[in-house]
Design a protein around this motif. Structure first.
Motif, short mmCIF file in Angstrom:
data_model
loop_
_atom_site.label_atom_id
_atom_site.label_comp_id
_atom_site.label_asym_id
_atom_site.label_seq_id
_atom_site.Cartn_x
_atom_site.Cartn_y
_atom_site.Cartn_z
N ARG A 169 -47.20 -17.95 89.22
CA ARG A 169 -48.15 -17.17 90.00
C ARG A 169 -49.58 -17.37 89.51
NH1 ARG A 169 -46.47 -11.17 89.90
NH2 ARG A 169 -48.23 -11.04 91.38
N ASP A 174 -52.17 -16.36 92.07
CA ASP A 174 -51.64 -15.12 92.61
C ASP A 174 -51.52 -14.03 91.55
OD1 ASP A 174 -50.60 -13.53 94.64
OD2 ASP A 174 -48.53 -14.01 94.07
N ALA A 175 -51.78 -14.35 90.29
CA ALA A 175 -51.68 -13.38 89.20
C ALA A 175 -52.75 -13.67 88.17
CB ALA A 175 -50.30 -13.43 88.56
N LYS A 374 -40.03 -6.93 92.94
CA LYS A 374 -39.76 -7.98 93.92
C LYS A 374 -40.54 -7.78 95.22
CE LYS A 374 -35.08 -9.22 92.38
NZ LYS A 374 -33.64 -9.24 92.75
N GLY A 376 -43.34 -6.11 95.38
CA GLY A 376 -44.76 -5.96 95.09
C GLY A 376 -45.23 -4.54 94.92
N GLN A 377 -44.31 -3.55 94.79
CA GLN A 377 -44.72 -2.16 94.62
C GLN A 377 -45.20 -1.87 93.20
OE1 GLN A 377 -41.41 0.24 95.87
NE2 GLN A 377 -41.83 -0.05 98.06
N PRO A 379 -46.32 -3.74 89.16
CA PRO A 379 -46.66 -4.99 88.47
C PRO A 379 -45.51 -5.46 87.58
CG PRO A 379 -47.75 -3.16 87.41
CD PRO A 379 -47.11 -2.61 88.66
N GLN A 380 -45.60 -6.74 87.24
CA GLN A 380 -44.54 -7.34 86.40
C GLN A 380 -44.46 -6.69 85.03
OE1 GLN A 380 -43.42 -11.76 86.33
NE2 GLN A 380 -44.78 -11.54 84.58
#
Length: 418
Positions: A169, A174-175, A374, A376-377, A379-380
């Protein structure tokens, strides 16, 4: 033809036995068969039993045979007209004695020896019970270390995948770099925990191997905690009857009282019956011979000894006071130790229940966060934290279980149960 078949069957059976997981009960049995401390306790018990036999023998009949023989020349100097001659002087005597009255010396010595037997037996029970607790603790430590390594290896696999996603990402924009750095930091942390768990596993397995005398191989899951008395009061009452420490102190007091009785008995005379037979040859002149047989009583009374017996009695009386103090101290220490151990058992049960609930909740939370990441609600980083918390909760739950089992064995060790 039959012998090779039997040998082959024995090999297969041995392989099956080796392949079976080692249970805690088997580990305790193997440790008892291997431990030098148990061999020492058994040797002390045998020695104490031998001392009882020695004390008992003092009141039983004894038989003694003595003899002398020599070679020489005897010259009576013409007395009775006897000439000088070569002689072989010799004598023999057989004596049989039976104590009839010892003033209480023998009974006191036997009582003291029997008390020593009880002390040795209590020490042996304590050693076996303490060994069982040590094995339970080491057994649980191995399972904890193995579970830690398994869980942290799974965490490494999960974190590696998350770090790869963060890298992908980041490369497509994207991240942010922060997500990638945090993922790599969590991965490094998980790898460090795997290394620590691996080292802990080697240490704990070495400890268990030292206790049982061989490599433990695969371990079965922890069993249910051992049975203990229902409440603290019942446990303390049971300890008064079965605690090895209290039993040793009680036997020590009995031994001191017996020693005091034995010291006082030294003031009294001793009386015994005896029977003697003797034969003498060539003692005073060539051809001399004499045979005799006697039956009678023999008494001995030392009515003045300069204060020796008085000193022995004073020493023994001081020993009794010291033994009473030791018994009181042993009871106080036992009550304190039982109270602490019983509290540890109760608290470990509550901790285990809470840890089990925490593990279930942490695992559920990790599953939910994984789904939320998964879509997107979240963060990782939240998933990294959730996975770490779930892993820590799993280790904590197993440690709580092992602590509860060990606490039960520790309490039973104070009660002399194994």
């Amino acid at each position: 033809m039959i012998a090779p078949m039997i040998l082959a069957l024995a090999v297969v059976a041995a392989q099956q036995t080796v392949s079976q997981p080692l249970t805690l009960e088997q580990a305790i049995a193997e440790a008892e068969a291997h431990a030098p401390a148990i061999d020492l306790a058994d040797a002390d018990s045998d020695a104490a039993a031998a001392r009882t036999d020695q004390a008992r023998a003092a009141g039983l009949p004894s038989a003694t045979l003595t003899g002398t023989i020599g070679i020489g020349r005897l010259d009576p100097g013409g007395f009775f007209g006897l000439p000088a001659a070569d002689v072989t002087p010799r004598a023999a005597q057989a004596t049989l004695e039976q104590p009839l009255f010892t003033g209480g010396r023998v009974s006191a010595a036997m009582a003291r020896a029997r008390a020593g037997e009880r002390m040795a037996g209590a020490a042996g029970d304590g050693a076996r019970a303490d060994l069982a607790a040590q094995v339970a603790e080491a057994y649980g430590a191995v399972l904890i270390a193995e579970e830690q390594q398994r869980l942290y290896e799974a965490l490494v696999a999960t974190t590696t995948e998350l770090a790869r996603h963060a890298q992908n990402r980041f490369e497509v924009g994207d991240a942010p770099r922060t997500d990638l750095s945090q993922a790599n930091a969590r991965l490094a942390e998980a790898r460090a925990q795997v290394a620590a768990a691996h080292g802990a596993m080697r240490v704990t397995r070495a400890r268990l191997a030292n206790l049982i005398g061989r490599d433990p191989g695969t371990l079965a899951p922890l069993p249910a905690p051992p049975a203990i008395p229902a409440d603290l009061e019942a446990t303390i009452l049971a300890a008064e009857e079965s605690s090895p420490a209290v039993a040793q102190a009680k036997a020590g007091l009995d031994a001191a009282l017996a020693a005091e009785r034995g010291a006082k008995a030294e003031r009294l005379p001793t009386v015994g019956a005896f029977a003697e037979a003797s034969t003498v040859r060539d003692q005073f002149f060539p051809g001399y011979r004499a045979d005799a047989a006697t039956v009678g009583l023999r008494a001995r009374w030392q009515f003045f000894d300069g204060g020796r017996v008085r000193g022995q009695v004073a020493e023994a009386s001081a020993g009794v006071r010291g033994a009473r103090a030791q018994l009181a101290a042993a009871r106080d220490q036992m009550q304190e130790a039982i109270t602490a151990a019983h509290a540890a058992v109760e608290s470990s049960a509550l901790v285990e229940q809470a840890a089990t609930e925490q593990r279930a909740a942490a695992q559920e939370a990790a599953r939910n966060v994984r789904d939320e990441v998964k879509v997107g609600q979240k963060p990782q980083l939240d998933l990294l934290d959730a996975e770490r918390e779930a892993t820590a909760a799993g280790v904590f739950a197993l440690r709580a279980r092992a602590d509860r089992v060990t606490a039960g064995y520790r309490l039973n060790a104070l009660l002399g149960r194994y």
